[in-house]
Scaffold this motif. Structure first.
Motif, PDB file in Angstrom:
ATOM      1  N   ILE A   1       0.946  -1.247  -0.045  1.00 54.00           N
ATOM      2  CA  ILE A   1      -0.024   0.133   0.019  1.00 54.00           C
ATOM      3  C   ILE A   1       1.066   1.002  -0.017  1.00 54.00           C
ATOM      4  CG2 ILE A   1      -0.173   0.112   2.396  1.00 54.00           C
ATOM      5  CD1 ILE A   1      -3.206   1.057   2.122  1.00 54.00           C
ATOM      6  N   GLY A   2       0.627   2.319  -0.602  1.00 60.46           N
ATOM      7  CA  GLY A   2       1.284   3.359  -0.865  1.00 60.46           C
ATOM      8  C   GLY A   2       0.567   4.291  -1.529  1.00 60.46           C
ATOM      9  N   MET A   3       1.588   5.402  -2.118  1.00 59.72           N
ATOM     10  CA  MET A   3       1.253   6.572  -3.099  1.00 59.72           C
ATOM     11  C   MET A   3       1.915   6.182  -4.182  1.00 59.72           C
ATOM     12  SD  MET A   3      -0.920   8.782  -1.751  1.00 59.72           S
ATOM     13  CE  MET A   3      -1.563   9.361  -0.256  1.00 59.72           C
ATOM     14  N   ASN A   4       1.183   5.833  -5.328  1.00 60.84           N
ATOM     15  CA  ASN A   4       1.592   5.790  -6.479  1.00 60.84           C
ATOM     16  C   ASN A   4       2.356   7.022  -7.165  1.00 60.84           C
ATOM     17  OD1 ASN A   4       1.058   2.749  -6.917  1.00 60.84           O
ATOM     18  ND2 ASN A   4      -1.190   3.645  -7.328  1.00 60.84           N
ATOM     19  N   GLN A   5       1.680   7.964  -6.926  1.00 60.70           N
ATOM     20  CA  GLN A   5       2.079   9.412  -7.161  1.00 60.70           C
ATOM     21  C   GLN A   5       1.900  10.289  -6.089  1.00 60.70           C
ATOM     22  OE1 GLN A   5       0.117  10.250 -11.027  1.00 60.70           O
ATOM     23  NE2 GLN A   5      -1.094  11.841  -9.823  1.00 60.70           N
ATOM     24  N   VAL A   6       2.863  11.320  -5.864  1.00 64.29           N
ATOM     25  CA  VAL A   6       2.432  12.528  -4.852  1.00 64.29           C
ATOM     26  C   VAL A   6       2.157  13.748  -5.620  1.00 64.29           C
ATOM     27  CG1 VAL A   6       3.430  13.621  -3.194  1.00 64.29           C
ATOM     28  CG2 VAL A   6       4.107  11.367  -3.077  1.00 64.29           C
ATOM     29  N   LEU A   7       2.683  14.121  -6.608  1.00 65.73           N
ATOM     30  CA  LEU A   7       2.509  15.223  -7.558  1.00 65.73           C
ATOM     31  C   LEU A   7       1.989  14.862  -8.788  1.00 65.73           C
ATOM     32  CD1 LEU A   7       5.863  16.923  -6.819  1.00 65.73           C
ATOM     33  CD2 LEU A   7       3.732  17.596  -5.725  1.00 65.73           C
ATOM     34  N   PRO A   8       1.131  15.524  -9.286  1.00 70.18           N
ATOM     35  CA  PRO A   8       0.452  17.068  -8.788  1.00 70.18           C
ATOM     36  C   PRO A   8      -0.552  16.516  -7.326  1.00 70.18           C
ATOM     37  CG  PRO A   8      -0.834  16.266 -10.825  1.00 70.18           C
ATOM     38  CD  PRO A   8       0.297  15.208 -10.709  1.00 70.18           C
ATOM     39  N   VAL A   9      -1.133  15.314  -7.366  1.00 75.16           N
ATOM     40  CA  VAL A   9      -1.964  14.977  -6.255  1.00 75.16           C
ATOM     41  C   VAL A   9      -1.484  13.817  -5.813  1.00 75.16           C
ATOM     42  CG1 VAL A   9      -4.071  16.584  -7.236  1.00 75.16           C
ATOM     43  CG2 VAL A   9      -3.804  13.976  -7.952  1.00 75.16           C
ATOM     44  N   PRO A  10      -1.932  13.573  -4.379  1.00 75.84           N
ATOM     45  CA  PRO A  10      -1.516  12.001  -3.861  1.00 75.84           C
ATOM     46  C   PRO A  10      -2.451  10.915  -4.463  1.00 75.84           C
ATOM     47  CG  PRO A  10      -2.288  13.486  -2.232  1.00 75.84           C
ATOM     48  CD  PRO A  10      -2.269  14.284  -3.368  1.00 75.84           C
ATOM     49  N   ASN A  11      -2.127   9.973  -5.071  1.00 71.94           N
ATOM     50  CA  ASN A  11      -2.791   8.974  -5.542  1.00 71.94           C
ATOM     51  C   ASN A  11      -2.362   7.679  -5.040  1.00 71.94           C
ATOM     52  OD1 ASN A  11      -3.454   6.992  -7.915  1.00 71.94           O
ATOM     53  ND2 ASN A  11      -4.999   8.636  -8.210  1.00 71.94           N
ATOM     54  N   LEU A  12      -3.376   7.100  -4.314  1.00 72.11           N
ATOM     55  CA  LEU A  12      -3.420   5.846  -3.727  1.00 72.11           C
ATOM     56  C   LEU A  12      -3.256   4.739  -4.363  1.00 72.11           C
ATOM     57  CD1 LEU A  12      -3.399   4.626  -0.496  1.00 72.11           C
ATOM     58  CD2 LEU A  12      -5.743   4.587  -0.675  1.00 72.11           C
ATOM     59  N   GLY A  13      -2.384   3.621  -4.170  1.00 73.49           N
ATOM     60  CA  GLY A  13      -2.527   2.311  -4.708  1.00 73.49           C
ATOM     61  C   GLY A  13      -2.532   1.336  -3.573  1.00 73.49           C
ATOM     62  N   TYR A  14      -3.023   0.233  -3.799  1.00 70.11           N
ATOM     63  CA  TYR A  14      -2.881  -1.101  -2.691  1.00 70.11           C
ATOM     64  C   TYR A  14      -3.234  -2.274  -3.427  1.00 70.11           C
ATOM     65  CZ  TYR A  14      -7.686  -0.403  -2.670  1.00 70.11           C
ATOM     66  OH  TYR A  14      -9.162   0.094  -2.815  1.00 70.11           O
ATOM     67  N   SER A  15      -2.867  -3.556  -2.960  1.00 75.05           N
ATOM     68  CA  SER A  15      -3.198  -4.636  -3.498  1.00 75.05           C
ATOM     69  C   SER A  15      -2.929  -5.708  -2.212  1.00 75.05           C
ATOM     70  CB  SER A  15      -2.085  -4.921  -4.679  1.00 75.05           C
ATOM     71  OG  SER A  15      -2.487  -6.242  -5.308  1.00 75.05           O
ATOM     72  N   ILE A  16      -3.803  -6.762  -2.387  1.00 75.06           N
ATOM     73  CA  ILE A  16      -3.707  -7.547  -1.206  1.00 75.06           C
ATOM     74  C   ILE A  16      -3.619  -9.033  -2.061  1.00 75.06           C
ATOM     75  CG2 ILE A  16      -5.014  -8.833   0.625  1.00 75.06           C
ATOM     76  CD1 ILE A  16      -4.134  -6.069   1.494  1.00 75.06           C
ATOM     77  N   ASP A  17      -3.036 -10.167  -1.400  1.00 77.56           N
ATOM     78  CA  ASP A  17      -2.978 -11.396  -2.007  1.00 77.56           C
ATOM     79  C   ASP A  17      -4.452 -11.714  -2.169  1.00 77.56           C
ATOM     80  OD1 ASP A  17      -3.123 -14.232  -2.157  1.00 77.56           O
ATOM     81  OD2 ASP A  17      -1.376 -14.443  -0.721  1.00 77.56           O
ATOM     82  N   ALA A  18      -4.754 -12.167  -3.226  1.00 75.58           N
ATOM     83  CA  ALA A  18      -6.498 -12.622  -3.480  1.00 75.58           C
ATOM     84  C   ALA A  18      -7.093 -13.718  -2.631  1.00 75.58           C
ATOM     85  CB  ALA A  18      -6.457 -13.269  -5.072  1.00 75.58           C
ATOM     86  N   ASP A  19      -6.186 -14.420  -1.960  1.00 80.08           N
ATOM     87  CA  ASP A  19      -6.759 -15.551  -1.376  1.00 80.08           C
ATOM     88  C   ASP A  19      -7.191 -15.039   0.080  1.00 80.08           C
ATOM     89  OD1 ASP A  19      -5.841 -17.530  -3.138  1.00 80.08           O
ATOM     90  OD2 ASP A  19      -4.070 -18.085  -2.182  1.00 80.08           O
ATOM     91  N   LEU A  20      -6.759 -13.750   0.429  1.00 80.89           N
ATOM     92  CA  LEU A  20      -7.042 -13.131   1.668  1.00 80.89           C
ATOM     93  C   LEU A  20      -8.063 -11.910   1.475  1.00 80.89           C
ATOM     94  CD1 LEU A  20      -3.368 -13.113   3.077  1.00 80.89           C
ATOM     95  CD2 LEU A  20      -5.326 -14.693   3.423  1.00 80.89           C
ATOM     96  N   TRP A  21      -8.730 -11.775   0.352  1.00 75.20           N
ATOM     97  CA  TRP A  21      -9.820 -10.625   0.130  1.00 75.20           C
ATOM     98  C   TRP A  21     -10.989 -11.016   0.941  1.00 75.20           C
ATOM     99  CZ3 TRP A  21      -9.955 -10.696  -5.833  1.00 75.20           C
ATOM    100  CH2 TRP A  21      -8.861  -9.979  -6.192  1.00 75.20           C
TER     101      TRP A  21
END
Length: 154
Positions: free
Chosen positions: A58-78
């Motif tokens: 989990i984290g920011m895929n980009q900060v500029l020009p705006v903070p854009n969040l990204g994340y991923s979880i192992d599909a077996d644990l959704w």
């Protein structure tokens, strides 16, 4: 990362390499690294808790020009609450980072953004559970629809 999580977790060095690729260059400030591994906690026989197996990121895929969040979880644990726990913890850390004082006349609330395929209903629900709202949708060339979500600093 999703390709790894759907088909199994890579070794730690592969995960570190992928996370290193998320380094962001910001002019005059060097590198910014704001991406975290999500791990299961393991309890030792002595009762101490230590990081366990990597189940996502989990984290920011980009900060500029705006903070854009990204994340991923192992599909077996959704659907087990790990995404909610990780996103809430991540946002606490994100909002705790010191900011420059607002300039006079600057009154826009600070926001975090995320983009999700509209067909990914569990991801949209996760974001909404953590306070994000859909503010726009866009039809893509492949006929998929992308939802744009935002969360203002509270």
């Amino acid at each position: 990362m999703l390709k790894y999580l759907v088909h199994g977790i890579p070794d730690v060095s592969a995960q570190k390499g992928w996370m290193d690729s998320k380094r962001l260059q910001i002019p005059d400030s060097g590198e910014l690294f704001f991406y975290f591994a999500i791990t299961l906690r393991e309890e030792t026989e002595e009762g101490a808790i230590k990081p366990g197996r990597i189940i996502g990121g989990i984290g920011m895929n980009q900060v500029l020009p705006v903070p854009n969040l990204g994340y991923s979880i192992d599909a077996d644990l959704w659907g087990k609450g790990y995404g909610t726990e990780a996103l809430k913890a991540f946002l606490e850390v994100w909002w705790a980072i010191p900011r420059r004082p607002a300039c006079e006349g600057e009154e826009k609330p600070e926001k975090v953004y995320a983009n999700v395929n509209k067909a990914n209903i569990p991801s949209i629900r996760l974001l909404e559970k953590c306070g994000f709202n859909i503010y726009s949708e866009r039809l893509m060339a492949d006929d998929s629809v992308i939802c744009f979500l935002e969360k203002a600093r509270s």
